[in-house]
Design a protein around this motif. Structure first.
Motif, PDB file in Angstrom:
ATOM      1  N   PRO A   1       0.823  -1.228   0.000  1.00  0.00           N
ATOM      2  CA  PRO A   1       0.000   0.000   0.000  1.00  0.00           C
ATOM      3  C   PRO A   1       0.848   1.265   0.000  1.00  0.00           C
ATOM      4  O   PRO A   1       0.511   2.245  -0.677  1.00  0.00           O
ATOM      5  CB  PRO A   1      -0.838  -0.127   1.278  1.00  0.00           C
ATOM      6  N   GLU A   2       1.938   1.249   0.728  1.00  0.00           N
ATOM      7  CA  GLU A   2       2.812   2.422   0.774  1.00  0.00           C
ATOM      8  C   GLU A   2       3.478   2.675  -0.587  1.00  0.00           C
ATOM      9  O   GLU A   2       3.673   3.818  -0.992  1.00  0.00           O
ATOM     10  CB  GLU A   2       3.869   2.234   1.852  1.00  0.00           C
ATOM     11  N   GLU A   3       3.817   1.585  -1.297  1.00  0.00           N
ATOM     12  CA  GLU A   3       4.394   1.734  -2.633  1.00  0.00           C
ATOM     13  C   GLU A   3       3.372   2.346  -3.596  1.00  0.00           C
ATOM     14  O   GLU A   3       3.705   3.188  -4.428  1.00  0.00           O
ATOM     15  CB  GLU A   3       4.858   0.375  -3.153  1.00  0.00           C
ATOM     16  N   VAL A   4       2.123   1.903  -3.491  1.00  0.00           N
ATOM     17  CA  VAL A   4       1.064   2.475  -4.323  1.00  0.00           C
ATOM     18  C   VAL A   4       0.916   3.960  -4.022  1.00  0.00           C
ATOM     19  O   VAL A   4       0.798   4.793  -4.928  1.00  0.00           O
ATOM     20  CB  VAL A   4      -0.266   1.727  -4.077  1.00  0.00           C
TER      21      VAL A   4
ATOM     22  N   ASN B   1      -6.379  13.873  -2.700  1.00  0.00           N
ATOM     23  CA  ASN B   1      -7.284  14.257  -1.607  1.00  0.00           C
ATOM     24  C   ASN B   1      -7.652  13.068  -0.729  1.00  0.00           C
ATOM     25  O   ASN B   1      -8.126  13.244   0.390  1.00  0.00           O
ATOM     26  CB  ASN B   1      -8.557  14.885  -2.172  1.00  0.00           C
ATOM     27  N   GLY B   2      -7.463  11.877  -1.270  1.00  0.00           N
ATOM     28  CA  GLY B   2      -7.735  10.674  -0.503  1.00  0.00           C
ATOM     29  C   GLY B   2      -7.316   9.457  -1.302  1.00  0.00           C
ATOM     30  O   GLY B   2      -7.392   9.445  -2.538  1.00  0.00           O
ATOM     31  N   LEU B   3      -6.848   8.418  -0.615  1.00  0.00           N
ATOM     32  CA  LEU B   3      -6.440   7.174  -1.273  1.00  0.00           C
ATOM     33  C   LEU B   3      -6.739   6.008  -0.351  1.00  0.00           C
ATOM     34  O   LEU B   3      -6.373   6.043   0.836  1.00  0.00           O
ATOM     35  CB  LEU B   3      -4.944   7.207  -1.606  1.00  0.00           C
ATOM     36  N   VAL B   4      -7.415   5.004  -0.873  1.00  0.00           N
ATOM     37  CA  VAL B   4      -7.654   3.784  -0.114  1.00  0.00           C
ATOM     38  C   VAL B   4      -7.153   2.612  -0.943  1.00  0.00           C
ATOM     39  O   VAL B   4      -7.414   2.524  -2.146  1.00  0.00           O
ATOM     40  CB  VAL B   4      -9.154   3.613   0.247  1.00  0.00           C
ATOM     41  N   VAL B   5      -6.401   1.730  -0.322  1.00  0.00           N
ATOM     42  CA  VAL B   5      -5.884   0.522  -0.964  1.00  0.00           C
ATOM     43  C   VAL B   5      -6.572  -0.666  -0.302  1.00  0.00           C
ATOM     44  O   VAL B   5      -6.435  -0.874   0.911  1.00  0.00           O
ATOM     45  CB  VAL B   5      -4.352   0.420  -0.823  1.00  0.00           C
ATOM     46  N   ARG B   6      -7.313  -1.439  -1.094  1.00  0.00           N
ATOM     47  CA  ARG B   6      -8.129  -2.527  -0.551  1.00  0.00           C
ATOM     48  C   ARG B   6      -7.580  -3.885  -0.954  1.00  0.00           C
ATOM     49  O   ARG B   6      -7.082  -4.074  -2.063  1.00  0.00           O
ATOM     50  CB  ARG B   6      -9.572  -2.420  -1.058  1.00  0.00           C
ATOM     51  N   HIS B   7      -7.719  -4.829  -0.031  1.00  0.00           N
ATOM     52  CA  HIS B   7      -7.432  -6.235  -0.317  1.00  0.00           C
ATOM     53  C   HIS B   7      -8.537  -7.051   0.329  1.00  0.00           C
ATOM     54  O   HIS B   7      -8.569  -7.232   1.533  1.00  0.00           O
ATOM     55  CB  HIS B   7      -6.067  -6.652   0.241  1.00  0.00           C
ATOM     56  N   GLY B   8      -9.490  -7.506  -0.505  1.00  0.00           N
ATOM     57  CA  GLY B   8     -10.658  -8.177   0.056  1.00  0.00           C
ATOM     58  C   GLY B   8     -11.448  -7.229   0.928  1.00  0.00           C
ATOM     59  O   GLY B   8     -11.760  -6.102   0.531  1.00  0.00           O
TER      60      GLY B   8
END
Length: 378
Positions: free
Chosen positions: A323-326, A338-345
């Motif tokens: 997630p940090e790399e993304v 303005n916002g970022l969410v990285v989801r896994h399941g």
């Protein structure tokens, strides 16, 4: 997912454990074959001879995605739950949620098919028809009321297995005259098979009926979803909502001639199909290291929130630091968000608004300190 024979063996044992714990009987040898195919090999034999010679093991690949496509359909849900981080229930604990979702839908579907389609169980087929139907339905629906009753599923044949013989499983029904005759009739008809203390209810050979069992099981969880609440509203209200939507969409900027775009294996989408948002997301994908890009399934930009992104990782591809790399890729290409969410399941990591250049600018300004703030109100 694996780069050595030891790793492949570990994956096969892991798959076998996931399925066994959910009440699905898939032999270890078949787990090995599925693991080999998911890794790009013809079979387990080829894997054992070639896995040590692979030279591309530094790159991630969608092992779990390929595995889910290879496995029989009844095996896919338990594996997906595992990847989603849900606890796999133990079949020794009747009634646990995952066991119910993995096996019971097939038992119910098989009961409906036999009760409505198997000739020997239909009304008007002679003496003992109700008893024959009661045996089959009773085993699949636990009409004997056993506390330790737990069905298991053979996923390729859709056979549902119950621990014990029919007399043990259905003590009340077994006391009725004609039980043994009715039992032999359903066994001779190929509906039941009893051996080694296990009663198997076999699925019909007709492919159309087997497809119907799969469809009924597939719809099981959908039918259990809570009903959505609906409310009536004045047509003028909905007209106002539509009008605001049209304004927001028009003000978002020039539109792309598509709603979704597959760019280097990642599905890109924008709430309002805004062209510059697609272009920006493409640049983000291009900036990703290979191991990051190969782990991402999709990116969505919320045009309404502006520079707000949702990134979906492929199931099973999450690793520490991803997630940090993304996040770093978005910061490098876009300068911030303005916002970022990285989801896994069902799991997600949220990053708050980040605009490093703005933060640095405001940090360089020497704002005067304000000791007191007095408001005068007329």
């Amino acid at each position: 997912m694996y780069s050595s024979l030891a790793g492949a063996k570990k994956c096969a044992k892991q798959l076998h454990h996931i399925l066994d714990a959910a009440g699905v009987d898939f032999p270890l040898a078949k787990c090995q074959a599925a693991v080999a195919k998911a890794g790009g090999y013809k079979d387990w034999h080829e894997l054992t001879g070639r896995v040590s010679a692979r030279t591309d093991t530094h790159l991630p690949y969608d092992y779990w995605g390929d595995l889910l496509e290879i496995l029989p359909e009844p095996c896919r849900a338990p594996v997906a739950w595992h990847l989603d981080g849900e606890a796999i229930s133990q079949p020794k604990e009747p009634g646990t949620e995952n066991w119910i979702r993995a096996v019971v839908p097939y038992g119910f579907g098989l009961e409906v098919i036999h009760r409505s389609r198997s000739p020997l169980l239909q009304p008007g087929t002679g003496k003992g028809q109700k008893l024959r139907q009661g045996i089959v339905s009773g085993i699949l629906l636990n009409m004997g009321g056993g506390d330790d009753f737990t069905l298991r599923l053979e996923p390729e044949s859709l056979t549902v297995c119950a621990p014990g013989e029919p007399r043990q499983l259905l003590p009340q029904l077994a006391s009725k005259p004609g039980f043994d005759t009715a039992l032999m009739a359903v066994i001779d008809a190929g509906i039941l098979k009893v051996e080694n203390g296990v009663t198997r209810v076999l699925a019909p050979e007709d492919p159309a009926l087997r497809t119907e069992i799969l469809e009924r099981a597939r719809d099981w969880n959908v039918q259990k979803m809570p009903r959505l609440n609906h409310f009536e509203a004045d047509p003028e209200f909905w007209a106002a909502v539509q009008h605001q939507y049209d304004i927001d969409r028009a003000e978002a900027g020039p539109k792309a001639p598509y709603d979704d775009l597959d760019h280097r294996g990642i599905l890109l989408s924008s709430r309002f199909s805004v062209l510059h948002e697609f272009e920006r997301m493409q640049r983000v994908v291009d900036a990703m290291p290979d191991w990051v890009r190969l782990s991402v399934a999709s990116i969505w930009c919320d045009s309404l929130a502006c520079a707000c992104y949702s990134v979906e990782l492929k199931l099973g591809m999450h690793r520490d630091g991803l997630p940090e790399e993304v996040c770093d890729c978005f910061l490098t290409v876009c300068g911030g968000f303005n916002g970022l969410v990285v989801r896994h399941g069902s799991k997600s990591i949220d990053f708050d608004c980040k605009w490093p250049a703005d933060d640095a600018y405001y940090a360089s300004i020497d704002f005067p300190e304000v000791d007191d703030l007095t408001l005068e109100v007329d």
